[in-house]
Write an enzyme that holds these catalytic residues in place. Structure first.
Site, PDB file in Angstrom:
ATOM      1  N   ASP A   1       0.859  -1.186   0.000  1.00  0.00           N
ATOM      2  CA  ASP A   1       0.000   0.000   0.000  1.00  0.00           C
ATOM      3  C   ASP A   1       0.893   1.232   0.000  1.00  0.00           C
ATOM      4  OD1 ASP A   1      -3.166   0.671   1.107  1.00  0.00           O
ATOM      5  OD2 ASP A   1      -1.657   2.255   1.180  1.00  0.00           O
ATOM      6  N   ILE A   2       0.509   2.192  -0.812  1.00  0.00           N
ATOM      7  CA  ILE A   2       1.338   3.396  -0.977  1.00  0.00           C
ATOM      8  C   ILE A   2       1.489   4.168   0.340  1.00  0.00           C
ATOM      9  CG2 ILE A   2      -0.506   4.998  -1.672  1.00  0.00           C
ATOM     10  CD1 ILE A   2       1.313   5.689  -4.109  1.00  0.00           C
TER      11      ILE A   2
ATOM     12  N   ASN B   1     -12.589  -3.167   3.569  1.00  0.00           N
ATOM     13  CA  ASN B   1     -13.622  -2.139   3.624  1.00  0.00           C
ATOM     14  C   ASN B   1     -14.576  -2.283   2.435  1.00  0.00           C
ATOM     15  OD1 ASN B   1     -12.313  -1.031   5.857  1.00  0.00           O
ATOM     16  ND2 ASN B   1     -10.980   0.243   4.579  1.00  0.00           N
TER      17      ASN B   1
ATOM     18  N   GLN C   1     -14.259   2.429   2.228  1.00  0.00           N
ATOM     19  CA  GLN C   1     -13.679   1.964   0.960  1.00  0.00           C
ATOM     20  C   GLN C   1     -13.475   3.170   0.054  1.00  0.00           C
ATOM     21  OE1 GLN C   1     -15.993  -0.980  -1.195  1.00  0.00           O
ATOM     22  NE2 GLN C   1     -14.306  -1.444  -2.602  1.00  0.00           N
TER      23      GLN C   1
ATOM     24  N   HIS D   1     -10.169  -5.353  -2.045  1.00  0.00           N
ATOM     25  CA  HIS D   1      -8.794  -5.569  -1.573  1.00  0.00           C
ATOM     26  C   HIS D   1      -8.816  -5.835  -0.075  1.00  0.00           C
ATOM     27  CE1 HIS D   1      -9.806  -1.300  -1.570  1.00  0.00           C
ATOM     28  NE2 HIS D   1      -9.165  -1.243  -0.416  1.00  0.00           N
TER      29      HIS D   1
ATOM     30  N   HIS E   1      -6.469  -5.409   3.252  1.00  0.00           N
ATOM     31  CA  HIS E   1      -5.297  -4.771   3.847  1.00  0.00           C
ATOM     32  C   HIS E   1      -4.686  -5.755   4.842  1.00  0.00           C
ATOM     33  CE1 HIS E   1      -6.323  -0.444   2.881  1.00  0.00           C
ATOM     34  NE2 HIS E   1      -7.535  -0.942   2.817  1.00  0.00           N
TER      35      HIS E   1
HETATM   36  P1  5GP Z   1      -9.578   1.525   1.008  1.00  0.00           P
HETATM   37  O1  5GP Z   1      -9.709   2.875   1.626  1.00  0.00           O
HETATM   38  O2  5GP Z   1     -10.404   1.454  -0.286  1.00  0.00           O
HETATM   39  O3  5GP Z   1      -9.866   0.390   1.926  1.00  0.00           O
HETATM   40  O4  5GP Z   1      -8.068   1.340   0.635  1.00  0.00           O
HETATM   41  C1  5GP Z   1      -7.504   1.783  -0.553  1.00  0.00           C
HETATM   42  C2  5GP Z   1      -6.024   1.767  -0.337  1.00  0.00           C
HETATM   43  O5  5GP Z   1      -5.385   1.844  -1.600  1.00  0.00           O
HETATM   44  C3  5GP Z   1      -5.487   2.929   0.500  1.00  0.00           C
HETATM   45  O6  5GP Z   1      -4.868   2.423   1.670  1.00  0.00           O
HETATM   46  C4  5GP Z   1      -4.503   3.630  -0.433  1.00  0.00           C
HETATM   47  O7  5GP Z   1      -3.339   4.038   0.242  1.00  0.00           O
HETATM   48  C5  5GP Z   1      -4.198   2.564  -1.455  1.00  0.00           C
HETATM   49  N1  5GP Z   1      -3.872   3.099  -2.758  1.00  0.00           N
HETATM   50  C6  5GP Z   1      -4.602   4.000  -3.476  1.00  0.00           C
HETATM   51  N2  5GP Z   1      -4.003   4.247  -4.658  1.00  0.00           N
HETATM   52  C7  5GP Z   1      -2.887   3.467  -4.683  1.00  0.00           C
HETATM   53  C8  5GP Z   1      -1.855   3.283  -5.654  1.00  0.00           C
HETATM   54  O8  5GP Z   1      -1.848   3.875  -6.736  1.00  0.00           O
HETATM   55  N3  5GP Z   1      -0.859   2.414  -5.350  1.00  0.00           N
HETATM   56  C9  5GP Z   1      -0.857   1.735  -4.165  1.00  0.00           C
HETATM   57  N4  5GP Z   1       0.183   0.916  -3.962  1.00  0.00           N
HETATM   58  N5  5GP Z   1      -1.777   1.892  -3.225  1.00  0.00           N
HETATM   59  C10 5GP Z   1      -2.799   2.747  -3.482  1.00  0.00           C
END
Ligand code: 5GP
Ligand code: ZN
Length: 145
Positions: free
Chosen positions: A33-34, A90, A97, A103, A105
């Protein structure tokens, strides 16, 4: 739909944008994750575009869930300071989300004061056994198959 041209994780799956890959096979990909909420924070995704947990077919669900323990152990074993792990999925904007390609985590935990936290409210006083039965019955009535 297997590929959504507007989806950032479909682009990562197909190497159209770069990612730091830690595991890949025919059906899943895992990459860092970034944000690195904690060091080693990894995302596991199905290669097929699945929007959220409600959108899985059984084969894709089996594939993604079966990879989690192996990936979790690899992350744990990568750093002796890792003491535990939160695995978070999420679903929906209300549930935080932000990327609508499902995805998981995997967030290694180092201490209670690392940069990750969750809150579970305790509303047990508001639930009698009868009320719990009522809630369970309404869920059971909607189970598939
Ligand atoms: P969510 O909030 O949908 O559960 O998590 C999405 C996750 O994707 C976040 O933790 C965010 O940091 C990660 N993310 C979003 N864009 C990118 C990307 O371009 N590359 C990577 N490696 N992670 C990303
Ligand atoms: Zn996608």
């Amino acid at each position: 739909m297997d590929y959504d041209k507007d989806c950032i994780f479909c682009k990562i799956v197909h190497n159209e944008i770069p990612s730091t890959v830690v595991y890949e096979d025919d059906v899943v990909k895992a990459f860092l994750d970034i944000t690195q909420a904690t060091p080693g924070h990894t995302l596991l995704v199905p290669k097929k575009h699945v929007a959220d947990i409600f959108d899985y077919d059984e084969a894709t669900a089996k594939a993604i869930f079966s990879r989690i323990p192996k990936l979790a152990r690899a992350i744990r074993d990568s750093n002796p300071n890792i003491k535990g792990m939160n695995i978070v999925n999420n679903n929906g904007k209300v549930a935080y989300q932000s990327v609508f390609h499902s995805h998981f985590h995997l967030i290694p935990r180092y201490s209670e004061n690392d940069d990750f936290s969750m809150h579970f409210g305790d509303n047990s006083k508001a639930y009698s056994p009868a009320k719990l039965q009522q809630v369970a019955a309404s869920i059971k009535a909607n189970l598939e198959g």
